[in-house]
Design an enzyme around this catalytic site. Structure first.
Site, PDB file in Angstrom:
ATOM      1  N   HIS A   1       0.786  -1.115  -0.123  1.00  0.00           N
ATOM      2  CA  HIS A   1      -0.389  -0.325   0.542  1.00  0.00           C
ATOM      3  C   HIS A   1       0.763   1.295  -0.430  1.00  0.00           C
ATOM      4  O   HIS A   1       0.343   2.184  -0.850  1.00  0.00           O
ATOM      5  CB  HIS A   1      -1.298  -0.107   1.248  1.00  0.00           C
TER       6      HIS A   1
ATOM      7  N   CYS B   1       7.910  -0.464  -1.701  1.00  0.00           N
ATOM      8  CA  CYS B   1       7.175  -0.268  -0.390  1.00  0.00           C
ATOM      9  C   CYS B   1       7.738   0.771   0.178  1.00  0.00           C
ATOM     10  O   CYS B   1       8.291   2.153   0.032  1.00  0.00           O
ATOM     11  CB  CYS B   1       7.456  -1.303   0.495  1.00  0.00           C
ATOM     12  N   GLY B   2       7.354   1.242   1.349  1.00  0.00           N
ATOM     13  CA  GLY B   2       7.458   2.667   2.219  1.00  0.00           C
ATOM     14  C   GLY B   2       9.118   2.224   2.115  1.00  0.00           C
ATOM     15  O   GLY B   2       9.578   3.852   1.800  1.00  0.00           O
ATOM     16  N   THR B   3      10.106   2.178   2.803  1.00  0.00           N
ATOM     17  CA  THR B   3      11.111   1.868   3.120  1.00  0.00           C
ATOM     18  C   THR B   3      12.105   1.456   2.082  1.00  0.00           C
ATOM     19  O   THR B   3      13.425   1.184   2.060  1.00  0.00           O
ATOM     20  CB  THR B   3      12.052   1.626   4.264  1.00  0.00           C
TER      21      THR B   3
ATOM     22  N   GLY C   1      11.108  -3.842   3.470  1.00  0.00           N
ATOM     23  CA  GLY C   1      11.516  -5.166   3.771  1.00  0.00           C
ATOM     24  C   GLY C   1      10.975  -5.770   2.749  1.00  0.00           C
ATOM     25  O   GLY C   1      11.581  -6.913   2.293  1.00  0.00           O
ATOM     26  N   MET C   2      10.382  -5.526   1.455  1.00  0.00           N
ATOM     27  CA  MET C   2      10.515  -6.067   0.242  1.00  0.00           C
ATOM     28  C   MET C   2      11.886  -6.885  -0.180  1.00  0.00           C
ATOM     29  O   MET C   2      11.922  -7.887  -0.677  1.00  0.00           O
ATOM     30  CB  MET C   2      10.471  -4.984  -1.049  1.00  0.00           C
TER      31      MET C   2
ATOM     32  N   HIS D   1      27.463  -3.342 -11.101  1.00  0.00           N
ATOM     33  CA  HIS D   1      29.062  -4.530 -10.126  1.00  0.00           C
ATOM     34  C   HIS D   1      27.843  -5.632  -9.681  1.00  0.00           C
ATOM     35  O   HIS D   1      28.571  -6.883  -9.194  1.00  0.00           O
ATOM     36  CB  HIS D   1      28.964  -3.640  -8.687  1.00  0.00           C
TER      37      HIS D   1
ATOM     38  N   HIS E   1      33.348  -8.706 -10.879  1.00  0.00           N
ATOM     39  CA  HIS E   1      32.349  -8.796 -10.160  1.00  0.00           C
ATOM     40  C   HIS E   1      31.858  -9.482 -10.564  1.00  0.00           C
ATOM     41  O   HIS E   1      30.847 -10.086 -10.002  1.00  0.00           O
ATOM     42  CB  HIS E   1      31.636  -6.986 -11.258  1.00  0.00           C
TER      43      HIS E   1
HETATM   44  C1  RB5 Z   1       4.011  -0.249   5.808  1.00  0.00           C
HETATM   45  O1  RB5 Z   1       3.765   0.430   7.154  1.00  0.00           O
HETATM   46  C2  RB5 Z   1       6.013  -0.528   5.789  1.00  0.00           C
HETATM   47  O2  RB5 Z   1       5.820  -0.699   7.056  1.00  0.00           O
HETATM   48  C3  RB5 Z   1       6.011  -1.252   4.659  1.00  0.00           C
HETATM   49  O3  RB5 Z   1       5.206  -0.258   3.532  1.00  0.00           O
HETATM   50  C4  RB5 Z   1       7.657  -1.322   4.322  1.00  0.00           C
HETATM   51  O4  RB5 Z   1       8.432   0.295   4.441  1.00  0.00           O
HETATM   52  C5  RB5 Z   1       7.931  -2.087   5.038  1.00  0.00           C
HETATM   53  O5  RB5 Z   1       9.722  -2.467   5.196  1.00  0.00           O
END
Ligand code: RB5
Length: 141
Positions: free
Chosen positions: A9, A64-66, A69-70, A97, A132
């Site tokens: 999201h 994703c936000g940061t 996580g992905m 690389h 590499h």
């Molecule tokens: C969602 O709030 C956030 O935790 C997600 O997008 C991401 O940043 C996780 O690593």
């Protein structure tokens, strides 16, 4: 080139913007999410990574936000090299690389303009090979 893309999201809006901006250069298979309703990033990162690892797609994009996580989920998969990119120079280097096959972007920390520059750099840069190649071959466990 056909690529596979997914977000949670937090990355939904940027995913939609990238699909529009790059519609003339890339063909997208979109695994979702398809709204800003809260979802769990592993539910998108794992299916996308499987389809890149199987070589159905040469490249994937995860947002994703940061981005963390992905990236954590994607890099659990054999033969996946997911690079978290917040600057176009990093996107260039992660191709040159690290031969990254998944581009990860942190939607809450980059502008749409920077994301477009990152996409441009990632998809116009080739792996350098040479020293590499040896290093990349040591990544899989
Ligand atoms: C969602 O709030 C956030 O935790 C997600 O997008 C991401 O940043 C996780 O690593």
């Amino acid at each position: 080139m056909k690529v596979i893309i997914a977000s949670d999201h937090a990355g939904y809006d940027l995913k939609e913007r990238m699909k529009i901006l790059f519609s003339g250069k890339l063909e997208f298979e979109d695994l979702g999410t398809f709204s800003e309703e809260s979802v769990d990033y592993p539910d998108f990162a794992h299916p996308l990574s499987e389809r890149v690892a199987s070589q159905e797609f040469p490249f994937g994009i995860l947002i994703c936000g940061t981005g963390n996580g992905m990236a954590m989920c994607a890099n659990k998969h054999q033969d996946i090299r997911a690079g978290l990119c917040w600057h176009p120079d990093i996107a260039k280097l992660v191709r040159q690389h690290n031969n990254a096959n998944i581009l990860v972007m942190p939607a809450r920390f980059i502008s749409e303009h920077t994301a477009a520059e990152i996409m441009e750099a990632f998809f116009s840069t080739d792996f350098e090979g040479g020293r590499h190649q040896r290093r990349v071959e040591k990544i899989n466990l």
